[in-house]
Design an enzyme around this catalytic site. Structure first.
Site, PDB file in Angstrom:
ATOM      1  CG  HIS A   1       1.685   1.057   5.798  1.00 16.62           C
ATOM      2  ND1 HIS A   1       1.823   1.353   4.741  1.00 16.62           N
ATOM      3  CD2 HIS A   1       2.199   0.045   6.088  1.00 16.62           C
ATOM      4  CE1 HIS A   1       2.159   0.512   4.014  1.00 16.62           C
ATOM      5  NE2 HIS A   1       2.296  -0.739   4.697  1.00 16.62           N
TER       6      HIS A   1
ATOM      7  CB  VAL B   1      -0.802   0.126   1.301  1.00 26.14           C
ATOM      8  CG1 VAL B   1      -1.659   1.132   1.247  1.00 26.14           C
ATOM      9  CG2 VAL B   1      -1.748  -1.302   1.183  1.00 26.14           C
TER      10      VAL B   1
HETATM   11  P1  DGP Z   1       2.789  -3.486   3.417  1.00 28.75           P
HETATM   12  O1  DGP Z   1       3.314  -4.754   2.710  1.00 28.75           O
HETATM   13  O2  DGP Z   1       4.007  -2.819   4.316  1.00 28.75           O
HETATM   14  O3  DGP Z   1       2.387  -2.326   2.409  1.00 28.75           O
HETATM   15  O4  DGP Z   1       1.669  -3.400   4.492  1.00 28.75           O
HETATM   16  C1  DGP Z   1       0.172  -3.148   4.030  1.00 28.75           C
HETATM   17  C2  DGP Z   1      -0.617  -3.587   5.142  1.00 28.75           C
HETATM   18  O5  DGP Z   1      -1.874  -3.177   4.884  1.00 28.75           O
HETATM   19  C3  DGP Z   1      -0.704  -5.138   5.054  1.00 28.75           C
HETATM   20  O6  DGP Z   1      -0.242  -5.846   6.177  1.00 28.75           O
HETATM   21  C4  DGP Z   1      -2.377  -5.462   4.944  1.00 28.75           C
HETATM   22  C5  DGP Z   1      -3.029  -4.008   5.290  1.00 28.75           C
HETATM   23  N1  DGP Z   1      -3.853  -3.888   4.683  1.00 28.75           N
HETATM   24  C6  DGP Z   1      -4.332  -3.662   3.206  1.00 28.75           C
HETATM   25  N2  DGP Z   1      -5.410  -3.282   3.115  1.00 28.75           N
HETATM   26  C7  DGP Z   1      -6.334  -3.156   4.316  1.00 28.75           C
HETATM   27  C8  DGP Z   1      -7.487  -2.747   4.766  1.00 28.75           C
HETATM   28  O7  DGP Z   1      -8.239  -2.408   3.958  1.00 28.75           O
HETATM   29  N3  DGP Z   1      -7.776  -2.579   6.092  1.00 28.75           N
HETATM   30  C9  DGP Z   1      -6.742  -2.900   7.190  1.00 28.75           C
HETATM   31  N4  DGP Z   1      -7.124  -2.703   8.314  1.00 28.75           N
HETATM   32  N5  DGP Z   1      -5.337  -3.296   6.714  1.00 28.75           N
HETATM   33  C10 DGP Z   1      -5.087  -3.448   5.177  1.00 28.75           C
END
Ligand code: DGP
Length: 115
Positions: A101, A97
């Site tokens: 974060h 994403v």
């Molecule tokens: P990264 O791989 O570092 O970009 O982590 C992205 C994180 O975001 C992954 O661990 C799952 C989380 N994630 C993706 N979509 C959503 C969502 O719609 N809601 C929540 N709570 N987490 C999400």
């Protein structure tokens, strides 16, 4: 111009998430796909796509991700046992994403950092 991601909808509460913290600068919510008993994402409300895009003027904002993270670690009861804070960057870093974060991971003995 960078494109907004699903995290914008979480910040704006257009889609549900278990939000644990929010102020005008930062939002924190539980990861949808937890990799540990505690897995929280701490994000700036402002879109910064990757760590490469962090500017000098973002230093205070990025620092706030860490102060929110340590407070949440305390609230989750893992401050003393320990935890890991990770920010992935781009493809080889495993970033999915493109809105920076900080992953707060804990609640168990974590394995090696790189696999
Ligand atoms: P990264 O791989 O570092 O970009 O982590 C992205 C994180 O975001 C992954 O661990 C799952 C989380 N994630 C993706 N979509 C959503 C969502 O719609 N809601 C929540 N709570 N987490 C999400």
């Amino acid at each position: 111009m960078a494109e907004e991601t699903i995290f914008r909808k979480i910040i704006d509460k257009e889609i549900p998430s278990e939000t644990l913290y929010q102020d005008q600068y930062v939002t924190a919510f539980r990861d949808i796909s937890p990799q540990a008993p505690v897995h929280i994402l701490i994000i700036p409300n402002k879109l910064i796509p990757t760590a490469n895009d962090i500017q000098v003027e973002d230093e205070v904002l990025v620092g706030k991700l860490y102060t929110v993270a340590k407070q949440l670690a305390k609230e989750e009861g893992i401050a003393e046992s320990g935890y890991r804070l990770i920010m992935n960057c781009n493809s080889d870093g495993g970033q999915e994403v493109y809105h920076i974060h900080l992953h707060l991971l804990g609640g168990k003995k974590l394995g090696k950092l790189v696999s």
